[in-house]
Design an enzyme around this catalytic site. Structure first.
Site, PDB file in Angstrom:
ATOM      1  N   ARG A   8       4.213  38.005  30.344  1.00 28.30           N
ATOM      2  CA  ARG A   8       5.586  38.095  30.845  1.00 28.30           C
ATOM      3  C   ARG A   8       6.242  39.325  30.236  1.00 28.30           C
ATOM      4  NH1 ARG A   8       9.234  35.733  33.760  1.00 28.30           N
ATOM      5  NH2 ARG A   8       7.755  34.083  34.247  1.00 28.30           N
ATOM      6  N   CYS A  24      19.636  47.656  27.440  1.00 27.31           N
ATOM      7  CA  CYS A  24      20.075  46.709  28.461  1.00 27.31           C
ATOM      8  C   CYS A  24      21.381  47.205  29.068  1.00 27.31           C
ATOM      9  CB  CYS A  24      20.258  45.311  27.871  1.00 27.31           C
ATOM     10  SG  CYS A  24      20.580  44.053  29.134  1.00 27.31           S
ATOM     11  N   GLY A  29      15.384  43.618  25.890  1.00 29.72           N
ATOM     12  CA  GLY A  29      16.222  44.414  26.769  1.00 29.72           C
ATOM     13  C   GLY A  29      16.118  44.009  28.233  1.00 29.72           C
ATOM     14  N   LYS A  83      12.876  31.345  39.348  1.00 29.77           N
ATOM     15  CA  LYS A  83      13.495  30.653  38.228  1.00 29.77           C
ATOM     16  C   LYS A  83      14.790  31.355  37.824  1.00 29.77           C
ATOM     17  CE  LYS A  83       9.192  28.810  36.272  1.00 29.77           C
ATOM     18  NZ  LYS A  83       8.302  28.747  35.090  1.00 29.77           N
ATOM     19  N   CYS A  92       7.194  22.922  19.672  1.00 29.33           N
ATOM     20  CA  CYS A  92       6.321  23.757  18.851  1.00 29.33           C
ATOM     21  C   CYS A  92       4.893  23.231  18.777  1.00 29.33           C
ATOM     22  CB  CYS A  92       6.894  23.882  17.437  1.00 29.33           C
ATOM     23  SG  CYS A  92       8.566  24.554  17.368  1.00 29.33           S
ATOM     24  N   ASP A 117      19.228  11.682  -9.712  1.00 30.92           N
ATOM     25  CA  ASP A 117      20.109  10.915 -10.598  1.00 30.92           C
ATOM     26  C   ASP A 117      20.711   9.708  -9.879  1.00 30.92           C
ATOM     27  OD1 ASP A 117      21.803  10.569 -13.073  1.00 30.92           O
ATOM     28  OD2 ASP A 117      23.375  10.908 -11.566  1.00 30.92           O
ATOM     29  N   CYS A 161       6.245  33.847  16.377  1.00 31.33           N
ATOM     30  CA  CYS A 161       7.245  32.845  16.733  1.00 31.33           C
ATOM     31  C   CYS A 161       8.553  33.534  17.036  1.00 31.33           C
ATOM     32  CB  CYS A 161       7.436  31.837  15.597  1.00 31.33           C
ATOM     33  SG  CYS A 161       8.753  30.622  15.905  1.00 31.33           S
ATOM     34  N   CYS A 183      25.397  40.547  26.973  1.00 34.32           N
ATOM     35  CA  CYS A 183      25.608  39.102  27.008  1.00 34.32           C
ATOM     36  C   CYS A 183      26.023  38.558  25.641  1.00 34.32           C
ATOM     37  CB  CYS A 183      24.350  38.399  27.497  1.00 34.32           C
ATOM     38  SG  CYS A 183      23.914  38.840  29.203  1.00 34.32           S
TER      39      CYS A 183
END
Length: 598
Positions: free
Chosen positions: A129, A86, A133, A220, A318, A564, A335, A90
């Protein structure tokens, strides 16, 4: 006039008293029914029957059986990282010094990427998609997009980019078949942008956004919100949508390897929405979401664009997850927040057929949990830095775990045999003895107990995480939640007891070494609906031996303390499933796929 709240339209009276910000935010944050309902864990037989029914409906269209997990979530969306490199650094994505990069020959080639896309498409994946990086660093990105777009069954090809060098590729990418684009921009202030990305590139990124608007009906923008960094710009980003075809997506800061996540940096989506409602009041409109959407969508009445929130930490989605990921080095992740991976690259290069690859993928998908762990647990659990996922060392060859009967939701689905590709193992009785079984280190050659000599071991940062559950009665569960147990604050006392217990391990277990612990912590997740209290204990030290026993002891003592303090109400409580989920820092690293343990 009317205001759209999800799928409902509510009429406001002209004489109606103006809603408070709190009331408006509450009405605007009603979750989707699909996200609220608990997922049912299917038995292997139940899943087979359900899959057969669904296959009859859709197999004639998609060719091969879709990839369903054990909760009957169908996976139709694949994210592929094209590179680990990259040109930004960031804050939330990677350490300032960068990350160790793998050699080029460890990365997926163009042909391998397209082979996998075709394979996944035959199983019903229709949306791809491309991430990194930074995907535009890859020189053959146009050829990759063209190959994906021409694959039968693929409907959408998107890209997530930082936009720094996008203009030189965008015309060719659009002609090659790119249909959607996301551009990351975390600040509209030039100096703050440079601080958050550790690079001076604001003007170039903004130029890319304006150029992309001329190519796509909607662009977006991804905005990671970090407290004390950019939360004061949320309204400014919303104002961008006034006369622009933009969809601004505010993303909750998430813990990943190397990003030094801290709780006081976290800014949740309800806080974000509160700022927007304070500014725009009843002009904030809740839009309808599709079940598989990751974004809760909103807009300001009369504005051209819209905005939304990706709420992975405070309100997970999820239940309807349909996404899989392939890392740049060819590992499949089921995931984003899971640390279990399987190398498809190695299987392709080893000559596996498409049928064998499909079986490997399905077995990995079978092991996908109902949800990922909570924020406090995630920050203490190992995962790749975000840049190496696409959103150190490879863990793809590690087993996904020895699954106990209590956690075995689905490993029997395809077979109970030893499956070397993913190394699933399930033992119904006694585990088989392999020829390479490890030697017990606490026994000498004569079979007598002995303490291990650790004087020659390297001093490293050792970490261990243990989990366990206490099954309560409904009455005890309610009283704990209301903090009305007569003996006092149960969770606080249990937390302190767990820390004290971890410090006493060497005095309790004869062959354990005294360890100077640098950190012990225990957190609780209270499942009121099922009257269960889940405990996660973490232990760390800088030393020459591991802290697994300290983590396990901390977890056990915490649960015993709860027992307990509550036994006067009822003794019908059960301690369950105390187990190690992670250890690292020593000669070996051990992980259990930990996403749905709490």
């Amino acid at each position: 006039m009317s205001r759209q709240l999800g799928k409902k339209v509510v009429q406001w009276s002209a004489t109606r008293t103006k809603s408070t910000t709190e009331e408006l935010v509450k009405s605007l944050t009603v979750p989707l029914r699909e996200h609220e309902q608990p997922l049912k864990v299917l038995t292997p037989d139940e899943k087979r029957k359900a899959v057969q029914l669904r296959m009859k409906e859709i197999e004639h269209i998609k060719g091969q059986p879709p990839f369903f997990d054990m909760f009957m979530r169908e996976h139709t969306y694949l994210r592929i990282s094209l590179t680990e490199k990259c040109n930004f650094r960031c804050l939330y994505c990677m350490p300032a010094e960068g990350v160790p990069l793998k050699p080029k020959d460890k990365m997926l080639t163009n042909d391998e990427i397209l082979k996998l896309v075709k394979l996944f498409a035959r199983h019903g994946i229709d949306k791809i998609r491309l991430t990194g990086g930074e995907p535009t660093i890859r020189k053959d990105i146009v050829q990759i997009v063209e190959g994906i777009a021409s694959t039968p069954g693929i409907k959408d090809v998107g890209i997530t980019t930082n936009g720094l060098v996008l203009p030189r590729f965008l015309p060719d990418l659009k002609n090659a078949g790119l249909t959607k684009i996301n551009i990351s921009i975390d600040s509209l202030e030039r100096q703050k942008f440079a601080k958050m990305t550790r690079r001076d590139g604001f003007d170039k990124v903004w130029k890319s956004i304006e150029l992309a608007r001329s190519y796509f009906p909607k662009v977006k923008l991804n905005v990671v919100v970090i407290r004390h960094q950019n939360e004061n710009e949320i309204v400014d980003f919303v104002n961008l949508t006034r006369d622009r075809n933009l969809d601004v997506r505010f993303i909750e800061f998430m813990p990943f390897g190397g990003n030094e996540f801290k709780n006081d940096q976290f800014f949740g989506y309800r806080e974000m929405l509160n700022l927007i409602v304070e500014k725009f009041g009843e002009d904030v409109i809740r839009l309808s979401d599709s079940p598989n959407d990751t974004t809760k969508a909103y807009k300001i009445e009369g504005y051209q664009g819209q905005f939304g929130f990706i709420t992975s930490m405070t309100d997970h989605f999820c239940n309807t997850c349909n996404r899989l990921r392939i890392t740049a080095d060819g590992n499949l992740k089921v995931c984003l927040h899971g640390n279990s991976e399987v190398s498809l690259r190695d299987k392709i290069r080893g000559g596996d057929t498409d049928e064998q690859l499909s079986e490997i993928i399905q077995k990995a998908v079978n092991n996908k949990k109902a949800r990922h762990a909570g924020m406090d647990a995630l920050k203490n659990l190992p995962n790749r830095p975000m840049i190496l996922i696409g959103v150190h060392s490879s863990i793809s060859t590690s087993p996904l775990g020895h699954l106990s009967s209590s956690s075995l939701h689905f490993s029997h689905l395809a077979s109970s045999s030893h499956f070397s590709s993913i190394q699933f193992r399930h033992y119904s009785t006694t585990p088989p003895v392999y020829s390479d079984s490890p030697v017990l280190t606490h026994v000498d050659n004569n079979g007598r107990a002995t303490q291990v000599d650790v004087s020659n071991k390297s001093i490293t940062i050792r970490t261990a995480v243990a989990k366990g559950t206490i099954i309560l009665t409904p009455e005890i569960s309610l009283q704990i939640s209301q903090n009305t147990i007569k003996k006092g604050d149960v969770l606080t006392v249990a937390k302190i007891a767990s820390i004290l217990g971890a410090k006493q391990v060497a005095n309790l277990i004869p062959l354990c070494h005294p360890i100077r612990l640098d950190f012990v912590d225990t957190i609780f997740e209270h499942d009121l609906k099922n009257a269960q209290l889940h405990c996660i204990s973490t232990a760390k030290c800088g030393g020459n031996t591991g802290v697994e026993m300290e983590a396990l002891t901390a977890c056990t003592i915490a649960l015993l303390t709860v027992y307990d303090m509550c036994k006067a109400i009822s003794q019908k409580m059960v301690l369950s499933n105390i187990h190690l989920v992670h250890k690292s820092g020593g000669k070996t690293t051990y992980n259990i796929d930990n996403e749905n343990q709490i």
